[in-house]
Design a protein around this motif. Structure first.
Motif, PDB file in Angstrom:
ATOM      1  N   PHE A  35      37.475  52.550  35.568  1.00 50.23           N
ATOM      2  CA  PHE A  35      37.431  51.745  34.348  1.00 50.23           C
ATOM      3  C   PHE A  35      36.145  51.975  33.563  1.00 50.23           C
ATOM      4  O   PHE A  35      35.810  51.191  32.682  1.00 50.23           O
ATOM      5  N   ALA A  36      35.441  53.062  33.856  1.00 51.05           N
ATOM      6  CA  ALA A  36      34.150  53.310  33.232  1.00 51.05           C
ATOM      7  C   ALA A  36      34.284  53.728  31.768  1.00 51.05           C
ATOM      8  O   ALA A  36      33.417  53.410  30.947  1.00 51.05           O
ATOM      9  N   ASP A  37      35.354  54.455  31.432  1.00 50.02           N
ATOM     10  CA  ASP A  37      35.550  54.928  30.063  1.00 50.02           C
ATOM     11  C   ASP A  37      36.308  53.869  29.267  1.00 50.02           C
ATOM     12  O   ASP A  37      37.490  53.629  29.520  1.00 50.02           O
ATOM     13  N   PRO A  38      35.665  53.213  28.277  1.00 49.40           N
ATOM     14  CA  PRO A  38      36.331  52.132  27.542  1.00 49.40           C
ATOM     15  C   PRO A  38      37.602  52.572  26.833  1.00 49.40           C
ATOM     16  O   PRO A  38      38.590  51.835  26.801  1.00 49.40           O
ATOM     17  N   THR A  39      37.605  53.780  26.263  1.00 51.20           N
ATOM     18  CA  THR A  39      38.786  54.253  25.553  1.00 51.20           C
ATOM     19  C   THR A  39      39.949  54.458  26.509  1.00 51.20           C
ATOM     20  O   THR A  39      41.083  54.021  26.253  1.00 51.20           O
ATOM     21  N   GLY A  94      42.455  46.400  28.231  1.00 51.41           N
ATOM     22  CA  GLY A  94      42.750  47.212  29.402  1.00 51.41           C
ATOM     23  C   GLY A  94      43.360  46.456  30.559  1.00 51.41           C
ATOM     24  O   GLY A  94      43.647  47.051  31.597  1.00 51.41           O
ATOM     25  N   PHE A  95      43.605  45.150  30.392  1.00 48.62           N
ATOM     26  CA  PHE A  95      44.250  44.382  31.462  1.00 48.62           C
ATOM     27  C   PHE A  95      45.752  44.440  31.270  1.00 48.62           C
ATOM     28  O   PHE A  95      46.265  44.134  30.188  1.00 48.62           O
ATOM     29  N   ALA A  96      46.468  44.828  32.316  1.00 50.40           N
ATOM     30  CA  ALA A  96      47.924  44.924  32.256  1.00 50.40           C
ATOM     31  C   ALA A  96      48.556  43.921  33.206  1.00 50.40           C
ATOM     32  O   ALA A  96      48.125  43.774  34.351  1.00 50.40           O
ATOM     33  N   TYR A  97      49.572  43.229  32.722  1.00 52.66           N
ATOM     34  CA  TYR A  97      50.364  42.327  33.553  1.00 52.66           C
ATOM     35  C   TYR A  97      51.497  43.148  34.164  1.00 52.66           C
ATOM     36  O   TYR A  97      52.380  43.632  33.434  1.00 52.66           O
ATOM     37  N   LEU A  98      51.462  43.319  35.468  1.00 51.64           N
ATOM     38  CA  LEU A  98      52.397  44.195  36.159  1.00 51.64           C
ATOM     39  C   LEU A  98      53.413  43.374  36.953  1.00 51.64           C
ATOM     40  O   LEU A  98      53.077  42.390  37.608  1.00 51.64           O
ATOM     41  N   GLY A  99      54.662  43.810  36.922  1.00 48.42           N
ATOM     42  CA  GLY A  99      55.690  43.118  37.683  1.00 48.42           C
ATOM     43  C   GLY A  99      56.744  44.096  38.193  1.00 48.42           C
ATOM     44  O   GLY A  99      56.761  45.243  37.798  1.00 48.42           O
ATOM     45  N   ASP A 100      57.569  43.621  39.119  1.00 49.06           N
ATOM     46  CA  ASP A 100      57.508  42.278  39.674  1.00 49.06           C
ATOM     47  C   ASP A 100      56.948  42.358  41.080  1.00 49.06           C
ATOM     48  O   ASP A 100      57.357  43.200  41.877  1.00 49.06           O
ATOM     49  N   LEU A 101      56.020  41.470  41.381  1.00 53.17           N
ATOM     50  CA  LEU A 101      55.418  41.393  42.704  1.00 53.17           C
ATOM     51  C   LEU A 101      56.456  40.959  43.734  1.00 53.17           C
ATOM     52  O   LEU A 101      57.313  40.112  43.461  1.00 53.17           O
ATOM     53  N   ASP A 102      56.378  41.534  44.914  1.00 54.57           N
ATOM     54  CA  ASP A 102      57.270  41.148  46.018  1.00 54.57           C
ATOM     55  C   ASP A 102      57.140  39.640  46.250  1.00 54.57           C
ATOM     56  O   ASP A 102      56.038  39.105  46.413  1.00 54.57           O
ATOM     57  N   ALA A 103      58.280  38.952  46.258  1.00 53.22           N
ATOM     58  CA  ALA A 103      58.281  37.488  46.384  1.00 53.22           C
ATOM     59  C   ALA A 103      57.633  37.012  47.676  1.00 53.22           C
ATOM     60  O   ALA A 103      57.133  35.886  47.748  1.00 53.22           O
ATOM     61  N   ARG A 104      57.600  37.869  48.692  1.00 62.94           N
ATOM     62  CA  ARG A 104      57.035  37.456  49.978  1.00 62.94           C
ATOM     63  C   ARG A 104      55.524  37.276  49.930  1.00 62.94           C
ATOM     64  O   ARG A 104      54.948  36.649  50.823  1.00 62.94           O
ATOM     65  N   GLU A 137      34.144  53.722  48.983  1.00 63.51           N
ATOM     66  CA  GLU A 137      32.708  53.932  48.789  1.00 63.51           C
ATOM     67  C   GLU A 137      32.435  55.327  48.214  1.00 63.51           C
ATOM     68  O   GLU A 137      31.547  55.495  47.364  1.00 63.51           O
ATOM     69  N   ALA A 138      33.217  56.311  48.647  1.00 67.28           N
ATOM     70  CA  ALA A 138      33.037  57.670  48.135  1.00 67.28           C
ATOM     71  C   ALA A 138      33.365  57.720  46.644  1.00 67.28           C
ATOM     72  O   ALA A 138      32.679  58.391  45.867  1.00 67.28           O
ATOM     73  N   GLU A 139      34.424  56.990  46.217  1.00 69.50           N
ATOM     74  CA  GLU A 139      34.800  56.945  44.812  1.00 69.50           C
ATOM     75  C   GLU A 139      33.744  56.236  43.985  1.00 69.50           C
ATOM     76  O   GLU A 139      33.559  56.525  42.796  1.00 69.50           O
ATOM     77  N   CYS A 140      33.045  55.314  44.611  1.00 69.70           N
ATOM     78  CA  CYS A 140      31.993  54.570  43.907  1.00 69.70           C
ATOM     79  C   CYS A 140      30.720  55.385  43.751  1.00 69.70           C
ATOM     80  O   CYS A 140      29.797  54.998  43.040  1.00 69.70           O
ATOM     81  N   GLY A 141      30.661  56.512  44.451  1.00 74.68           N
ATOM     82  CA  GLY A 141      29.481  57.367  44.361  1.00 74.68           C
ATOM     83  C   GLY A 141      28.345  56.883  45.217  1.00 74.68           C
ATOM     84  O   GLY A 141      27.200  57.258  45.001  1.00 74.68           O
ATOM     85  N   ILE A 178      44.863  44.319  37.424  1.00 70.55           N
ATOM     86  CA  ILE A 178      43.551  44.817  37.809  1.00 70.55           C
ATOM     87  C   ILE A 178      42.552  44.474  36.720  1.00 70.55           C
ATOM     88  O   ILE A 178      42.775  44.811  35.546  1.00 70.55           O
ATOM     89  N   TYR A 179      41.485  43.800  37.089  1.00 73.35           N
ATOM     90  CA  TYR A 179      40.467  43.410  36.116  1.00 73.35           C
ATOM     91  C   TYR A 179      39.690  44.654  35.676  1.00 73.35           C
ATOM     92  O   TYR A 179      38.995  45.271  36.479  1.00 73.35           O
ATOM     93  N   PRO A 180      39.756  45.032  34.380  1.00 72.57           N
ATOM     94  CA  PRO A 180      39.096  46.249  33.916  1.00 72.57           C
ATOM     95  C   PRO A 180      37.610  46.076  33.637  1.00 72.57           C
ATOM     96  O   PRO A 180      36.906  47.055  33.384  1.00 72.57           O
ATOM     97  N   ALA A 181      37.147  44.829  33.668  1.00 72.10           N
ATOM     98  CA  ALA A 181      35.729  44.543  33.430  1.00 72.10           C
ATOM     99  C   ALA A 181      35.375  43.267  34.185  1.00 72.10           C
ATOM    100  O   ALA A 181      36.247  42.448  34.499  1.00 72.10           O
ATOM    101  N   ALA A 182      34.121  43.114  34.478  1.00 72.56           N
ATOM    102  CA  ALA A 182      33.673  41.905  35.170  1.00 72.56           C
ATOM    103  C   ALA A 182      33.744  40.711  34.225  1.00 72.56           C
ATOM    104  O   ALA A 182      33.488  40.828  33.027  1.00 72.56           O
ATOM    105  N   GLY A 183      34.119  39.552  34.781  1.00 72.78           N
ATOM    106  CA  GLY A 183      34.217  38.348  33.971  1.00 72.78           C
ATOM    107  C   GLY A 183      34.949  37.260  34.727  1.00 72.78           C
ATOM    108  O   GLY A 183      35.302  37.430  35.895  1.00 72.78           O
ATOM    109  N   PRO A 184      35.191  36.133  34.079  1.00 71.99           N
ATOM    110  CA  PRO A 184      35.889  35.033  34.753  1.00 71.99           C
ATOM    111  C   PRO A 184      37.360  35.375  34.979  1.00 71.99           C
ATOM    112  O   PRO A 184      37.939  36.214  34.276  1.00 71.99           O
ATOM    113  N   GLY A 185      37.954  34.714  35.973  1.00 77.11           N
ATOM    114  CA  GLY A 185      39.369  34.956  36.243  1.00 77.11           C
ATOM    115  C   GLY A 185      39.895  34.032  37.317  1.00 77.11           C
ATOM    116  O   GLY A 185      39.160  33.626  38.219  1.00 77.11           O
TER     117      GLY A 185
END
Length: 223
Positions: A192-196, A135-145, A219-223, A172-179
């Protein structure tokens, strides 16, 4: 360049940059492989590369190489149109309490925190590759600034939904972990709650739009 990493697989690397145009060309090659090669089981596009896996009953390396070489030359010459569909829309909160590197990025670039958030969220990103974690996507291209290198020492734990930047990429990290990416925002974890859905949300060549939200909305989205 075409190599054969396995008995029924081929890896094609196009002589083009690993960017938006690169993935567009790779997707053109993927369509060719699906249509013209027999019994293709799996194709994995990423940046300027395509991995193809076939079937032992019909895999002829010499024939595959000849067909792919011709198609690869054609794909490298022009950027085909790709069907991106509607962008995946994700809300991002750019609050320094949720984004431990936001202030440092702002200071390093001589920009205000709000300007970093604006520059980051205004781009419609293209999915250049998926991997690292499901579920991790490499997105581009980031603004060079606002482009920044990875951290010298990765964090042992990055919270789910954390939005990071590394060079001209964001993700965006889809799960907690190192990075080791620099964290400048956060998407509510519920997305990211639904794994599928987490795995199927992003596809190379697809697009992603980020929209700024405030801390209360987060915070509202987090419930």
């Amino acid at each position: 360049m075409i190599t054969f990493p396995g008995p029924v697989s081929a890896l094609v690397t196009l002589p083009v940059p690993a960017d938006r145009d690169g993935i567009a060309r790779v997707l053109g090659l993927e369509r060719f492989a699906r249509d013209a090669l027999p019994d293709v089981r799996v194709t994995i596009p990423a940046y300027n590369r395509l991995l193809i896996e076939g079937s032992p009953r019909s895999w002829d390396p010499a024939d595959v190489e000849a067909r792919l070489a011709t198609a690869a030359r054609e794909c490298a010459l022009k950027v085909p149109e790709i069907e991106t569909g509607d962008p995946v829309s994700l809300p991002v909160c750019y609050d320094p309490e949720l984004a431990p590197d936001l202030v440092d990025v702002s200071a390093s670039k001589g920009l205000g925190v709000a300007e970093v958030a604006r520059l980051h969220s205004r781009t419609v990103y293209v999915v250049l590759a998926t991997g690292f974690a499901p579920g991790f996507a490499y997105l581009g291209d980031l603004d060079a600034r606002i482009a920044m290198p990875r951290l010298a020492t990765p964090r042992r734990r990055v919270e789910v939904g954390s939005v990071g930047i590394a060079d001209r990429r964001t993700g965006i990290y889809p799960a907690a972990g190192p990075g080791g990416w620099r964290l400048i925002g956060r998407v509510p974890p519920a997305f990211f709650a639904d794994p599928t859905e987490r795995i199927s949300r992003f596809r190379p060549g697809g697009t992603v739009k980020l929209r700024m939200i405030g801390r209360d909305a987060y915070e509202a989205e987090c419930g």
